[in-house]
Design a protein around this motif. Structure first.
Motif, mmCIF file in Angstrom:
data_model
loop_
_atom_site.group_PDB
_atom_site.id
_atom_site.type_symbol
_atom_site.label_atom_id
_atom_site.label_comp_id
_atom_site.label_asym_id
_atom_site.label_seq_id
_atom_site.Cartn_x
_atom_site.Cartn_y
_atom_site.Cartn_z
ATOM 1 N N TYR A 10 -27.424 42.963 -75.600
ATOM 2 C CA TYR A 10 -26.176 43.345 -76.282
ATOM 3 C C TYR A 10 -26.180 42.849 -77.722
ATOM 4 O O TYR A 10 -25.845 43.586 -78.644
ATOM 5 C CB TYR A 10 -24.971 42.782 -75.522
ATOM 6 N N ALA A 82 -32.445 36.299 -80.359
ATOM 7 C CA ALA A 82 -31.212 36.773 -79.690
ATOM 8 C C ALA A 82 -31.454 36.974 -78.198
ATOM 9 O O ALA A 82 -31.014 37.956 -77.600
ATOM 10 C CB ALA A 82 -30.737 38.071 -80.346
ATOM 11 N N PHE A 96 -35.765 30.918 -72.367
ATOM 12 C CA PHE A 96 -36.142 32.083 -73.184
ATOM 13 C C PHE A 96 -36.205 31.725 -74.672
ATOM 14 O O PHE A 96 -37.077 32.185 -75.396
ATOM 15 C CB PHE A 96 -35.160 33.236 -72.950
ATOM 16 N N SER A 121 -28.760 33.326 -80.628
ATOM 17 C CA SER A 121 -28.286 33.063 -79.258
ATOM 18 C C SER A 121 -27.293 31.909 -79.302
ATOM 19 O O SER A 121 -27.368 31.045 -80.185
ATOM 20 C CB SER A 121 -29.453 32.637 -78.366
ATOM 21 N N THR A 122 -26.389 31.891 -78.315
ATOM 22 C CA THR A 122 -25.449 30.777 -78.209
ATOM 23 C C THR A 122 -26.176 29.607 -77.546
ATOM 24 O O THR A 122 -26.612 29.716 -76.395
ATOM 25 C CB THR A 122 -24.236 31.204 -77.356
ATOM 26 N N GLU A 155 -23.215 34.499 -83.127
ATOM 27 C CA GLU A 155 -22.688 35.869 -83.096
ATOM 28 C C GLU A 155 -21.341 35.862 -82.372
ATOM 29 O O GLU A 155 -21.207 35.255 -81.323
ATOM 30 C CB GLU A 155 -23.692 36.783 -82.368
HETATM 31 P P1 NAD Z 1 -29.131 39.973 -72.802
HETATM 32 O O1 NAD Z 1 -29.501 39.312 -71.540
HETATM 33 O O2 NAD Z 1 -28.350 41.235 -72.792
HETATM 34 O O3 NAD Z 1 -30.438 40.227 -73.672
HETATM 35 C C1 NAD Z 1 -31.462 39.307 -73.857
HETATM 36 C C2 NAD Z 1 -32.755 40.072 -74.096
HETATM 37 O O4 NAD Z 1 -33.789 39.144 -74.408
HETATM 38 C C3 NAD Z 1 -33.238 40.864 -72.893
HETATM 39 O O5 NAD Z 1 -33.442 42.213 -73.259
HETATM 40 C C4 NAD Z 1 -34.553 40.191 -72.510
HETATM 41 O O6 NAD Z 1 -35.508 41.089 -71.983
HETATM 42 C C5 NAD Z 1 -34.983 39.632 -73.846
HETATM 43 N N1 NAD Z 1 -35.974 38.555 -73.746
HETATM 44 C C6 NAD Z 1 -35.992 37.511 -72.885
HETATM 45 N N2 NAD Z 1 -37.088 36.754 -73.108
HETATM 46 C C7 NAD Z 1 -37.755 37.325 -74.133
HETATM 47 C C8 NAD Z 1 -38.947 37.018 -74.804
HETATM 48 N N3 NAD Z 1 -39.691 35.945 -74.488
HETATM 49 N N4 NAD Z 1 -39.355 37.832 -75.811
HETATM 50 C C9 NAD Z 1 -38.638 38.901 -76.152
HETATM 51 N N5 NAD Z 1 -37.500 39.262 -75.530
HETATM 52 C C10 NAD Z 1 -37.056 38.475 -74.537
HETATM 53 O O7 NAD Z 1 -28.351 38.865 -73.652
HETATM 54 P P2 NAD Z 1 -27.123 39.072 -74.663
HETATM 55 O O8 NAD Z 1 -25.872 39.357 -73.915
HETATM 56 O O9 NAD Z 1 -27.551 39.977 -75.763
HETATM 57 O O10 NAD Z 1 -26.979 37.590 -75.219
HETATM 58 C C11 NAD Z 1 -27.962 37.013 -76.059
HETATM 59 C C12 NAD Z 1 -27.410 35.715 -76.617
HETATM 60 O O11 NAD Z 1 -26.265 35.986 -77.443
HETATM 61 C C13 NAD Z 1 -26.909 34.728 -75.555
HETATM 62 O O12 NAD Z 1 -27.160 33.435 -75.986
HETATM 63 C C14 NAD Z 1 -25.406 34.983 -75.512
HETATM 64 O O13 NAD Z 1 -24.692 33.859 -75.068
HETATM 65 C C15 NAD Z 1 -25.131 35.267 -76.973
HETATM 66 N N6 NAD Z 1 -23.963 36.112 -77.204
HETATM 67 C C16 NAD Z 1 -23.691 37.176 -76.385
HETATM 68 C C17 NAD Z 1 -22.593 37.983 -76.648
HETATM 69 C C18 NAD Z 1 -22.272 39.143 -75.733
HETATM 70 O O14 NAD Z 1 -21.146 39.657 -75.838
HETATM 71 N N7 NAD Z 1 -23.179 39.586 -74.877
HETATM 72 C C19 NAD Z 1 -21.755 37.722 -77.740
HETATM 73 C C20 NAD Z 1 -22.078 36.641 -78.582
HETATM 74 C C21 NAD Z 1 -23.176 35.844 -78.295
#
Ligand code: NAD
Length: 445
Positions: A10, A82, A96, A121-122, A155
């Motif tokens: 996301y 991210a 990760f 990332s958070t 973010e």
């Molecule tokens: P997500 O799980 O949707 O996506 C994470 C991605 O990282 C996945 O596609 C995964 O395949 C990839 N990944 C994992 N290991 C990897 C590697 N070694 N190399 C490359 N890619 C890899 O996570 P998200 O919801 O996008 O959240 C990401 C971060 O942002 C988290 O820390 C979350 O707390 C923070 N965050 C999320 C939101 C939200 O609304 N989802 C908002 C603000 C902050």
């Protein structure tokens, strides 16, 4: 600027696509080859309003997607990390983030120009400086500050509103170990010239993200605690209580023409069946665990989580006022994603509600405008029939439980208008007027 974004979930995919829209050349990287194939074909692996047209506009030109992390680092000036940071039972799981930091560090060995590595990332306060930085130094054989920059840029986007939130942010927090890192971040966000930018160190930037999420979670649990008390005392409607609270000058600005400008924060001062999603629950838990590690118990936030974990059960209690035994009772559950306008079901209150209904032997149909596939995967083989259409879902229901505030559900009074007797309607979000239903129950009523 040439930017690589590691992790295309996301946050990563939305950031990548929006940064391309702002004029940068972006390479999105993910370890999941299937996601990368989809992105290259212009198909977003997630449901997010406005994402697909932007992805289609830029993919193959200003936006590329690959599984090749070293190439992405070598061909760009700045990398945003991210990837996911789940809560692993007793503490944040940084697996990760560490993996990616190591891979970026190894790529930096081969790189002879300055590169900034930014954690998006958070992560719990201290992670960027005390975990990511040493891994980068060790894997690259180079020195942070001298050869590469390290920073933190939290973010704040909300799923369902992610494109708009990223393109029109309320704030941009730029944390870094030195001025050069901050300068790289300033360049990255130079097109966002009307937005307030806060410069801090990385640890403060990390804390700002947790403080923001903890405040929102606290407001929700505060509202739910009052709703539960009001319901027990009787003759109190929490919707009116909160409306009265919102009218405070502290919470809504009175305009010169006498109208009120209600800030978004008031939407968190509302009762319901609890908060979910991939952020609030895990972030509050991670902060509590982090506090415990430094001997600072976080009593307030512990209660916030406790209240939230009990809240889905309130829906079941309301249902049991009408059906004390739920065995073989057809119940329709509406709204499965943790909030409207997303297909994300992570930690959705719908999950404990569906599990509780299944445990009681109810005959369950379920519907969500976007999370159909996710629900099918999650409840595969379970006693939940996930339907594709709203009317099929409620056709035979004796009770309807609304869990998520999708606008589509405003059609319910009309859909049920011709049915006699009507199913009992349990409003887990206090979304629809009581007067529209023959038998209505709501949280905090
Ligand atoms: P997500 O799980 O949707 O996506 C994470 C991605 O990282 C996945 O596609 C995964 O395949 C990839 N990944 C994992 N290991 C990897 C590697 N070694 N190399 C490359 N890619 C890899 O996570 P998200 O919801 O996008 O959240 C990401 C971060 O942002 C988290 O820390 C979350 O707390 C923070 N965050 C999320 C939101 C939200 O609304 N989802 C908002 C603000 C902050």
């Amino acid at each position: 600027m040439r930017v690589s974004v590691i992790g295309t979930g996301y946050v990563g995919l939305v950031s990548g696509v929006c940064l391309a829209e702002k004029g940068h050349d972006v390479i999105c990287v993910d370890a999941d080859a299937r996601k990368i194939e989809q992105i290259c074909a212009g198909v977003p692996p997630i449901f997010e309003r406005g994402l697909e047209p932007l992805l289609r506009k830029h993919i193959g030109s200003r936006l590329q997607a690959t599984t090749d992390l070293p190439r992405a680092v070598l061909e760009t000036e700045i990398s945003l990390i991210a990837v996911g940071t789940p809560f692993a039972g007793t503490q944040i799981d940084l697996r990760f983030v560490k993996e990616v930091a190591r891979a970026i560090g190894q790529a930096l060995r081969e790189k002879h120009r300055y590169h900034a590595v930014i954690v998006k990332s958070t992560v719990v306060p201290g992670t960027t400086d005390k975990t990511v930085l040493p891994i980068l130094e060790q894997a690259s054989g180079k020195r942070a500050g001298a050869d590469f920059g390290v920073g933190m840029n939290p973010e704040f986007l909300t799923e369902g509103e992610a494109i708009n939130d990223f393109m029109n942010p309320d704030r941009i927090v730029l944390g870094g170990i030195d001025e050069r890192t901050i300068a790289s971040l300033e360049q990255l966000y130079s097109a966002f010239d009307e937005v307030e930018k806060l410069h801090t160190n990385s640890t403060t930037a990390e804390m700002i993200k947790y403080a923001s999420n903890a405040l929102l979670a606290t407001m929700i649990s505060f509202s739910n605690e009052l709703a539960n008390l009001g319901a027990a005392l009787g003759d109190i409607d929490v919707v009116d209580v909160m409306r009265g609270v919102h009218l405070s000058n502290y919470l809504s600005v009175r305009m010169p023409d006498g109208t009120r400008e209600a800030p978004g924060i008031t939407s968190f001062l509302a009762a319901g069946c609890g908060f979910g999603g991939s952020c609030l629950p895990k972030d509050v838990k991670a902060l509590i665990a982090h506090g415990r590690q430094v001997d600072v118990p976080m009593h307030l936030l512990e209660s916030v989580i406790q209240i939230n974990e009990h809240q889905p059960q309130k829906v079941i209690s309301l249902l049991k006022k009408h059906y004390p035994c739920l065995s073989d009772v057809p119940v329709a559950v509406l709204g499965l994603s943790f909030r409207p306008d997303t297909n994300d079901m992570r930690e959705s209150p719908a999950i404990p509600i569906l599990r509780a209904l299944a445990a009681e032997g109810a005959v369950i149909t379920a519907y969500d405008p976007a999370a159909f596939e996710e629900a099918r995967v999650l409840f595969r083989g379970d006693s939940v029939r996930v339907c594709e259409k709203l009317d099929d879902t409620i056709a035979d229901a004796k009770a309807i439980v609304l869990v998520t505030r999708w606008e589509d559900f405003r059609a319910l009074p009309e859909l049920l208008g011709k049915r006699h007797p009507q199913p009992v309607f349990i409003d887990g979000r206090r979304m629809l007027p009581k007067s529209s239903f023959e038998r209505y129950e709501g949280i905090g009523l």
